[in-house]
Design an enzyme around this catalytic site. Structure first.
Site, PDB file in Angstrom:
ATOM      1  N   HIS A  96       3.742 -34.168 -15.499  1.00 16.01           N
ATOM      2  CA  HIS A  96       4.122 -33.873 -16.881  1.00 16.01           C
ATOM      3  C   HIS A  96       4.887 -35.006 -17.565  1.00 16.01           C
ATOM      4  O   HIS A  96       5.131 -34.930 -18.779  1.00 16.01           O
ATOM      5  CB  HIS A  96       4.919 -32.557 -16.935  1.00 16.01           C
ATOM      6  CG  HIS A  96       4.608 -31.722 -18.142  1.00 16.01           C
ATOM      7  ND1 HIS A  96       4.977 -30.398 -18.258  1.00 16.01           N
ATOM      8  CD2 HIS A  96       3.953 -32.028 -19.308  1.00 16.01           C
ATOM      9  CE1 HIS A  96       4.572 -29.932 -19.437  1.00 16.01           C
ATOM     10  NE2 HIS A  96       3.955 -30.901 -20.088  1.00 16.01           N
ATOM     11  N   ASP A 119       5.456 -23.689 -19.821  1.00 14.25           N
ATOM     12  CA  ASP A 119       5.968 -24.295 -18.583  1.00 14.25           C
ATOM     13  C   ASP A 119       6.999 -23.358 -17.956  1.00 14.25           C
ATOM     14  O   ASP A 119       7.683 -22.607 -18.662  1.00 14.25           O
ATOM     15  CB  ASP A 119       6.665 -25.624 -18.967  1.00 14.25           C
ATOM     16  CG  ASP A 119       6.792 -26.619 -17.815  1.00 14.25           C
ATOM     17  OD1 ASP A 119       6.947 -26.197 -16.668  1.00 14.25           O
ATOM     18  OD2 ASP A 119       6.766 -27.831 -18.118  1.00 14.25           O
ATOM     19  N   HIS A 121       9.406 -24.799 -16.583  1.00 19.13           N
ATOM     20  CA  HIS A 121      10.535 -25.732 -16.710  1.00 19.13           C
ATOM     21  C   HIS A 121      10.646 -26.259 -18.145  1.00 19.13           C
ATOM     22  O   HIS A 121       9.648 -26.320 -18.858  1.00 19.13           O
ATOM     23  CB  HIS A 121      10.332 -26.936 -15.778  1.00 19.13           C
ATOM     24  CG  HIS A 121      10.008 -26.558 -14.359  1.00 19.13           C
ATOM     25  ND1 HIS A 121       8.709 -26.465 -13.910  1.00 19.13           N
ATOM     26  CD2 HIS A 121      10.802 -26.225 -13.322  1.00 19.13           C
ATOM     27  CE1 HIS A 121       8.719 -26.102 -12.631  1.00 19.13           C
ATOM     28  NE2 HIS A 121       9.975 -25.942 -12.251  1.00 19.13           N
ATOM     29  N   ASP A 123      11.824 -29.424 -18.814  1.00 20.46           N
ATOM     30  CA  ASP A 123      11.519 -30.864 -18.764  1.00 20.46           C
ATOM     31  C   ASP A 123      12.279 -31.647 -19.827  1.00 20.46           C
ATOM     32  O   ASP A 123      11.760 -32.599 -20.424  1.00 20.46           O
ATOM     33  CB  ASP A 123      10.006 -31.106 -18.871  1.00 20.46           C
ATOM     34  CG  ASP A 123       9.243 -30.532 -17.673  1.00 20.46           C
ATOM     35  OD1 ASP A 123       9.881 -30.209 -16.651  1.00 20.46           O
ATOM     36  OD2 ASP A 123       8.005 -30.410 -17.762  1.00 20.46           O
ATOM     37  N   HIS A 136       9.057 -36.444 -14.477  1.00 16.91           N
ATOM     38  CA  HIS A 136       8.309 -35.282 -15.015  1.00 16.91           C
ATOM     39  C   HIS A 136       9.250 -34.156 -15.451  1.00 16.91           C
ATOM     40  O   HIS A 136       8.807 -33.244 -16.161  1.00 16.91           O
ATOM     41  CB  HIS A 136       7.243 -34.774 -14.035  1.00 16.91           C
ATOM     42  CG  HIS A 136       7.749 -33.925 -12.904  1.00 16.91           C
ATOM     43  ND1 HIS A 136       6.946 -33.027 -12.237  1.00 16.91           N
ATOM     44  CD2 HIS A 136       8.963 -33.861 -12.308  1.00 16.91           C
ATOM     45  CE1 HIS A 136       7.663 -32.426 -11.284  1.00 16.91           C
ATOM     46  NE2 HIS A 136       8.870 -32.911 -11.297  1.00 16.91           N
ATOM     47  N   ASP A 227       1.736 -26.858 -18.737  1.00 14.85           N
ATOM     48  CA  ASP A 227       2.007 -27.150 -17.326  1.00 14.85           C
ATOM     49  C   ASP A 227       1.460 -25.966 -16.529  1.00 14.85           C
ATOM     50  O   ASP A 227       1.850 -24.819 -16.777  1.00 14.85           O
ATOM     51  CB  ASP A 227       3.527 -27.293 -17.146  1.00 14.85           C
ATOM     52  CG  ASP A 227       3.942 -27.697 -15.744  1.00 14.85           C
ATOM     53  OD1 ASP A 227       3.261 -27.313 -14.773  1.00 14.85           O
ATOM     54  OD2 ASP A 227       4.984 -28.371 -15.623  1.00 14.85           O
ATOM     55  N   ASP A 229       2.164 -24.815 -13.851  1.00 16.42           N
ATOM     56  CA  ASP A 229       3.173 -24.003 -13.153  1.00 16.42           C
ATOM     57  C   ASP A 229       3.803 -22.935 -14.046  1.00 16.42           C
ATOM     58  O   ASP A 229       4.617 -22.124 -13.575  1.00 16.42           O
ATOM     59  CB  ASP A 229       4.225 -24.866 -12.443  1.00 16.42           C
ATOM     60  CG  ASP A 229       5.202 -25.586 -13.366  1.00 16.42           C
ATOM     61  OD1 ASP A 229       5.507 -25.088 -14.464  1.00 16.42           O
ATOM     62  OD2 ASP A 229       5.690 -26.666 -12.954  1.00 16.42           O
ATOM     63  N   GLU A 272      -0.095 -31.095 -13.947  1.00 13.88           N
ATOM     64  CA  GLU A 272       0.551 -30.620 -12.709  1.00 13.88           C
ATOM     65  C   GLU A 272      -0.370 -29.818 -11.790  1.00 13.88           C
ATOM     66  O   GLU A 272       0.106 -29.145 -10.870  1.00 13.88           O
ATOM     67  CB  GLU A 272       1.849 -29.836 -13.011  1.00 13.88           C
ATOM     68  CG  GLU A 272       2.923 -30.638 -13.754  1.00 13.88           C
ATOM     69  CD  GLU A 272       3.690 -31.646 -12.892  1.00 13.88           C
ATOM     70  OE1 GLU A 272       3.488 -31.678 -11.652  1.00 13.88           O
ATOM     71  OE2 GLU A 272       4.498 -32.430 -13.473  1.00 13.88           O
TER      72      GLU A 272
HETATM   73  N1  ARG Z   1      14.143 -29.472 -13.503  1.00  9.60           N
HETATM   74  C1  ARG Z   1      13.601 -30.119 -12.353  1.00  9.60           C
HETATM   75  C2  ARG Z   1      13.743 -31.634 -12.488  1.00  9.60           C
HETATM   76  O1  ARG Z   1      14.361 -32.112 -13.391  1.00  9.60           O
HETATM   77  C3  ARG Z   1      12.150 -29.718 -12.135  1.00  9.60           C
HETATM   78  C4  ARG Z   1      11.205 -30.245 -13.171  1.00  9.60           C
HETATM   79  C5  ARG Z   1       9.781 -29.812 -12.914  1.00  9.60           C
HETATM   80  N2  ARG Z   1       8.902 -30.390 -13.900  1.00  9.60           N
HETATM   81  C6  ARG Z   1       7.579 -30.275 -13.896  1.00  9.60           C
HETATM   82  N3  ARG Z   1       6.925 -30.929 -14.859  1.00  9.60           N
HETATM   83  N4  ARG Z   1       6.923 -29.584 -13.002  1.00  9.60           N
HETATM   84  O2  ARG Z   1      13.245 -32.379 -11.699  1.00  9.60           O
HETATM   85 MN    MN Z   2       6.408 -29.421 -16.869  1.00  8.05          MN
HETATM   86 MN    MN Z   3       6.805 -27.078 -14.742  1.00  6.90          MN
END
Ligand code: ARG
Ligand code: MN
Ligand code: MN
Ligand code: MN
Length: 314
Positions: A96, A119, A121, A123, A136, A227, A229, A272
């Site tokens: 990402h 997502d 998250h 990010d 990411h 994303d 996820d 992802e």
């Molecule tokens: N918050 C965590 C980090 O800063 C997880 C980020 C996950 N991001 C993603 N694009 N899957 O690393």
């Molecule tokens: Mn993401």
């Molecule tokens: Mn994510």
């Protein structure tokens, strides 16, 4: 409708190998044929190649900064070319961190955007708040005007400037947000439909409110950054940072159908997907085919069925 597809086999925004195989796996699952069967014109721009960077020491704890900066510069140019050719841009990741170049290039080509970020998250870590040092988990911090003073300019990032207002962003599906990220979201007053709100309101109301919120300012082209996820890992387990309690397949698909139907969808990231993170071939298949279905939803596939406008009964 026409789709311009860019493969971005890039994985250095995180530490798990395999996410660079996403674009080819998604194509191999029949994305192009199935888009064409919908009556969508498709141009495949192929996979980007990325500069090899021999020495890429961490910068304030953030990893592979130069590689991420350089890859996103190439991606930004590729997205600009696809938009200038008149297509809806489809960026197949990759991790990402690629949203930096995708959203930057999209804005450079068409002007200010509305961004829908689906997502688990947010990010939105800055290099100074990230626990992991993975880029990411940081792309949104580089893109937002409001965070400019909190984000140091990293090597190979001087080509880009923030290009998005926090008022033009909506998050859907959040359920794993770091404390600093939560602070930023509250500080900036970012519109968030976390999983609790999806539970409370239902996805149809979430999408209505998303569009009402974004259009309250002005109707602008929409950038969907999806994303995989965001979807529950029971359905899409082949991803690097799975989080329990995600969107169902149906909720995930509904988001794409609703955005398609606005007529404003101008670019989509699907990121992802990591075929090496599935424990079985079934897990990989379920993840990849869900990714394809989400993209088809973006281009008008309806669950009620579809037929071409020139269809005639034999
Ligand atoms: N918050 C965590 C980090 O800063 C997880 C980020 C996950 N991001 C993603 N694009 N899957 O690393
Ligand atoms: Mn993401
Ligand atoms: Mn994510
Ligand atoms: Mn709407």
């Amino acid at each position: 409708r026409s789709a311009g597809i860019i493969g971005a086999p890039f994985s250095k925004g995180q530490s798990r190998g395999g996410v660079e195989c996403g674009p080819d796996r998604i194509r191999a699952a029949g994305l192009l044929d199935r888009l064409q069967q919908l009556g969508c014109a498709v141009k495949d721009y192929g996979n980007l190649t990325f500069e090899d960077i021999a020495v890429d020491e961490p910068v304030r704890g953030s990893k592979n900064v130069r590689a991420v900066g350089s890859a996103n510069q190439r991606l930004s140019e590729a997205v600009q070319a696809v938009k200038k050719d008149g297509h809806t841009a489809v960026m197949l990741g990759g991790d990402h961190s690629l949203a930096i170049g995708s959203i930057h290039g999209h804005t450079a080509a068409v002007g200010p955007l509305s961004v829908v970020w689906v997502d688990a998250h947010a990010d939105v870590n800055t290099p100074l708040t990230s626990y992991t040092g993975n880029l990411h988990g940081q792309p949104m911090s580089y893109l937002l005007y409001e965070l400019q003073s909190k984000v140091p300019v990293l090597p190979n990032f001087s080509w880009m400037k923030p290009c998005l207002s926090s008022q033009d962003l909506v998050y859907i599906g959040l359920r794993d947000v770091d404390p600093a990220e939560h602070y930023i979201l509250k500080l900036l007053g970012v519109k968030v439909f976390c999983m609790s709100q999806v539970d409370q309101l239902g996805v149809a109301r979430v999408m209505e409110e998303t569009c009402d919120y974004l259009w309250n300012r002005a109707k602008k082209p929409i950038h969907l950054s999806y994303d995989i996820d965001a979807i529950d890992p029971l359905i899409t387990p082949a991803t690097g940072t799975p989080v329990v309690g995600g969107l169902t397949y149906r909720e995930g698909l509904y988001i794409t159908e609703h955005l398609c139907q606005t007529g404003l969808l101008s670019a989509v990231d699907l990121v992802e997907v990591n075929p090496l993170r599935g424990r079985t071939e079934d897990h990989v298949h379920s993840t990849v085919s869900t990714a394809v279905d989400l993209l088809l939803g973006c281009f008008g596939r309806l669950r009620e069925g579809n037929h071409l406008p020139n269809y005639s009964l034999p």
